[in-house]
Motif scaffolding. Structure first.
Motif, PDB file in Angstrom:
ATOM      1  N   UNK A 291       1.632 -14.033   9.961  1.00 30.73           N
ATOM      2  CA  UNK A 291       1.767 -14.619  11.299  1.00 30.73           C
ATOM      3  C   UNK A 291       2.323 -13.629  12.313  1.00 30.73           C
ATOM      4  N   UNK A 292       3.289 -12.823  11.926  1.00 29.77           N
ATOM      5  CA  UNK A 292       3.899 -11.929  12.912  1.00 29.77           C
ATOM      6  C   UNK A 292       3.060 -10.664  13.082  1.00 29.77           C
ATOM      7  N   UNK A 293       2.746 -10.019  11.975  1.00 31.01           N
ATOM      8  CA  UNK A 293       2.074  -8.719  12.061  1.00 31.01           C
ATOM      9  C   UNK A 293       0.589  -8.821  12.340  1.00 31.01           C
ATOM     10  N   UNK A 294      -0.085  -9.779  11.737  1.00 32.50           N
ATOM     11  CA  UNK A 294      -1.537  -9.821  11.819  1.00 32.50           C
ATOM     12  C   UNK A 294      -2.113  -9.348  10.495  1.00 32.50           C
ATOM     13  N   UNK A 295      -3.192  -8.571  10.527  1.00 29.24           N
ATOM     14  CA  UNK A 295      -3.813  -8.151   9.272  1.00 29.24           C
ATOM     15  C   UNK A 295      -3.563  -6.684   8.969  1.00 29.24           C
ATOM     16  N   UNK A 296      -3.067  -6.448   7.773  1.00 32.64           N
ATOM     17  CA  UNK A 296      -2.764  -5.111   7.301  1.00 32.64           C
ATOM     18  C   UNK A 296      -3.669  -4.832   6.115  1.00 32.64           C
ATOM     19  N   UNK A 297      -4.218  -3.618   6.036  1.00 38.15           N
ATOM     20  CA  UNK A 297      -5.036  -3.264   4.881  1.00 38.15           C
ATOM     21  C   UNK A 297      -4.570  -1.947   4.295  1.00 38.15           C
TER      22      UNK A 297
END
Lengths: 437, 437
Positions: A291-297
């Motif tokens: 929710x805070x960061x978004x999408x990390x890969x």
């Protein structure tokens, strides 16, 4: 400088030997980084006389890993024995009870006994580090356990089995069959003689179960994972996927839904232009949506002696940098006692897009019948492709549907209906579509 | 449970407000993860009366961030003031000297004063965490500083400026000019009124200088970075790149070479099918190449209040999990006193492939003259494309060369020669090619 960190390693196979070799070669740098020496003081393995091409120095030899785990001569016990029970479990328990920190690369052990072991580690105030257990050298555990503090995860998914990804990549690049690519992978040492564990999704499921616990603060529940392997993926699927702008990957996906947590491992369509679709060969990748960061890969080498050793050494270094009396965060992100029971979402409630490929008898009314079955189950279609496939007799056609978001239950019902209509040459292929950026 | 961690935040702009909001909303979860409460006890910002839509509770207000940094009422000083000197520098120094842990998102500050500040932090035995300073929410600092312990880095490179990447993505997707895409980015708030800092590479250079120190154990040297921006990239470049299997990205690259360390920021050709080529829009990505692990890539949101707040909160949580007397690893991977002097590699010695696009007068002998200049400088060509470009008058042609590995010096000499030959309509475009998987 602080006293040396005394390390005992049980298991000197490919990974164990890599750990010893890298620690020896990088001794000076590791000491600089950690502010203390890392000393290999004890080892245990099956065959004392085997030449592993590594320098064991004055390390004390133990025939029994449990004895090694208990010795007062070590501060950290590194478990590289493998297996979900037996010696690995006994040794890790013995080490934790004796107040030793533990580093393990053992996904099978953690997916079965992780919560119990975390409880012991937290009670004893020691660290249980396991970066190497999921996606090899990719720091996904550290990222989820530390970097994403405060983030609420909605979904975590990834390519976590190099063997399966290698086979799918080769099928796509070379136009070869699953069977041929598997044989090639076996020849190259990327697949075992019995490849079931990798290609049917068991290995991915073990890893996914660990990430699920970290993501959602729940107990590990590897037995509740929905699982489909890649052995029935055909060239017709790969070609149709490419035509429609998708690639097929074996993903492990854990997702929070209104009815519980979904854990599933299956072949998945991901958009061709997504980052995860470019993860080829034996490389692994994990995506985390919060929710805070978004999408990390994160992507990188998911297996192999050195990649795994890198994660093991990172885990040991974290312990070396800590000091007596230091309390790290909980093993699975929140204290083992506070991990919530795993609430399983029903697979039939899964919502998403679907790819459905059917080989049909090429006659009047087939299309209408299929369309009607879809409509009756409230399935709306994003695209419909019908074409003659090179491999099919002239009186047969491939019909490929891509649905808008619908449910697993609706798709199963619609497909059953189409099968009852009698227009199909064989069983339809159904592949779930996964959102990915 | 341990005592609450008392936090003072200086700077309540977009990021500061996000940090406060997220910490408030996730209070219970953070407490569970860290084993102690995180309490916002003091804040400082310019305007006391502005409504920021956040709950400051009983936090004490300081007009002067330096006063806040010195108060005995905090354990951690969070610097979100910005700027390489002035109040930010004074406050961070004051906090460290007073024995407070520091968390900062300030790349400008660190790229200029990082080594000095690390020295103070290490002397005082406090933590200086700065995850948010590079690539926003992507945990690249934690990965390099902790997870890759023992790994020797050979190269680190990445897309670290969302504004530049947004513009390049739009140019490619929509066929628009640089100027039009910049105007659009400004309209959408992705680019500043004065965009120089982002599009000419300064922002990327600040971030790169921090990664270079972590990667190679050397002092930070932002002034030694070779820098070219993206403002002269044209549609002709983008089209030619696509035709040859490349995409253009503004990369920061730090690389160990025989003659020293290269630090460079410039538009770069990366293979269309590489993972980094799929990093679109404002997303950032960093790739790290090491000897033990191999290549690791992290991608995710590189800017914005929430993504940056995620990294700041992760840094605070790491401090919350530590305990008095705990010594973490050094700020830049090895102790500040042991960071090696930065040894700059000469840009002319850079080795790599090059893309050279020339607009030539379409007459006999031009091709031969160009080929001769290349050959005379030992440059061998991987591909040559000549075609009429829609935008060119009929008597002009685009000639595009892709070289095999050569040196910057050879390319500059060859291009100078071609220019002297008098066949060119204008200055050639030279873009470096970067290996990427």
């Amino acid at each position: 400088m602080a006293e040396a960190l005394r390390i005992g390693i049980a298991g000197l196979g490919t990974v164990g030997a890599s750990v010893v070799r890298c620690m020896t070669e990088k001794e000076a740098e590791l000491t600089r980084q950690c502010g203390r020496e890392m000393a290999l003081t004890a080892v245990s393995a099956r065959d004392r006389n085997r030449d592993r091409g590594i320098a064991l120095g004055n390390a004390q030899w133990f025939d029994d890993p449990v004895e090694l785990a208990r010795t007062a001569e070590i501060d950290v016990f590194v478990e590289l024995v493998g297996g979900s029970d037996g010696a690995a479990l006994a040794a890790v328990k013995a080490a934790l009870h004796a107040g030793r920190h533990v580093v393990t690369a053992n996904k099978a052990l953690l997916s079965k006994h992780g919560v119990e072991l975390a409880g012991i580690a937290e009670e004893k105030g020691v660290l249980l580090n396991y970066e190497a257990s999921v996606a090899g050298g990719i720091p996904v555990i550290k990222t989820m356990r530390e970097a994403l503090a405060g983030n609420t995860v909605s979904r975590v998914f990834g390519i976590m089995n190099g063997t399966a990804n290698y086979i799918l990549t080769r099928m796509e690049d070379e136009g070869l069959s699953f069977v041929d690519c598997l044989a090639e992978a076996q020849r190259l040492g990327y697949a075992e003689a019995d490849p079931t564990f990798d290609i049917e999704g068991h290995d991915t499921a073990h890893k996914l179960s660990i990430l699920t616990s970290l993501a959602f603060g729940c107990r590990i529940s590897a037995d509740d994972i929905y699982m489909e392997g890649i052995s029935n993926i055909t060239q017709a699927d790969i070609r149709a996927a490419a035509e429609l702008g998708y690639r097929i990957k074996l993903l492990g996906v854990a997702q929070r839904t209104d009815s519980g947590i979904e854990q599933r491992v299956h072949p998945t369509m991901v958009p061709t232009h997504s980052v995860i679709a470019q993860v080829h060969g034996v490389t692994n990748a994990v995506a985390i949506e919060t929710d805070i960061l978004g999408e990390l890969l994160l992507s990188g080498p998911g297996a192999g002696g050195n990649a795994t050793a890198s994660a093991v050494i990172g885990d040991i270094a974290d312990i070396a940098k800590s000091r007596p009396g230091f309390q790290h965060g909980p093993v699975f992100g929140r204290p083992a006692k506070k991990l919530a029971p795993y609430k399983k979402a029903r697979m039939r409630a899964h919502a998403g897009g679907y790819f459905i490929r059917m080989t049909v008898h090429d006659r009047a009314g087939v299309f209408a019948a299929i369309a009607k079955r879809m409509a009756n189950n409230d399935i709306s279609l994003e695209s419909i492709v019908q074409h003659a496939d090179g491999g099919l007799p002239s009186e047969q056609k491939n019909v490929i549907l891509v649905t808008h978001e619908t449910t697993e239950a609706a798709v199963r019902k619609a497909v059953d209906g189409v099968m009852q209509d009698g227009h199909l040459v064989d069983k339809p292929q159904v592949i779930r579509i996964e959102r990915a950026t």
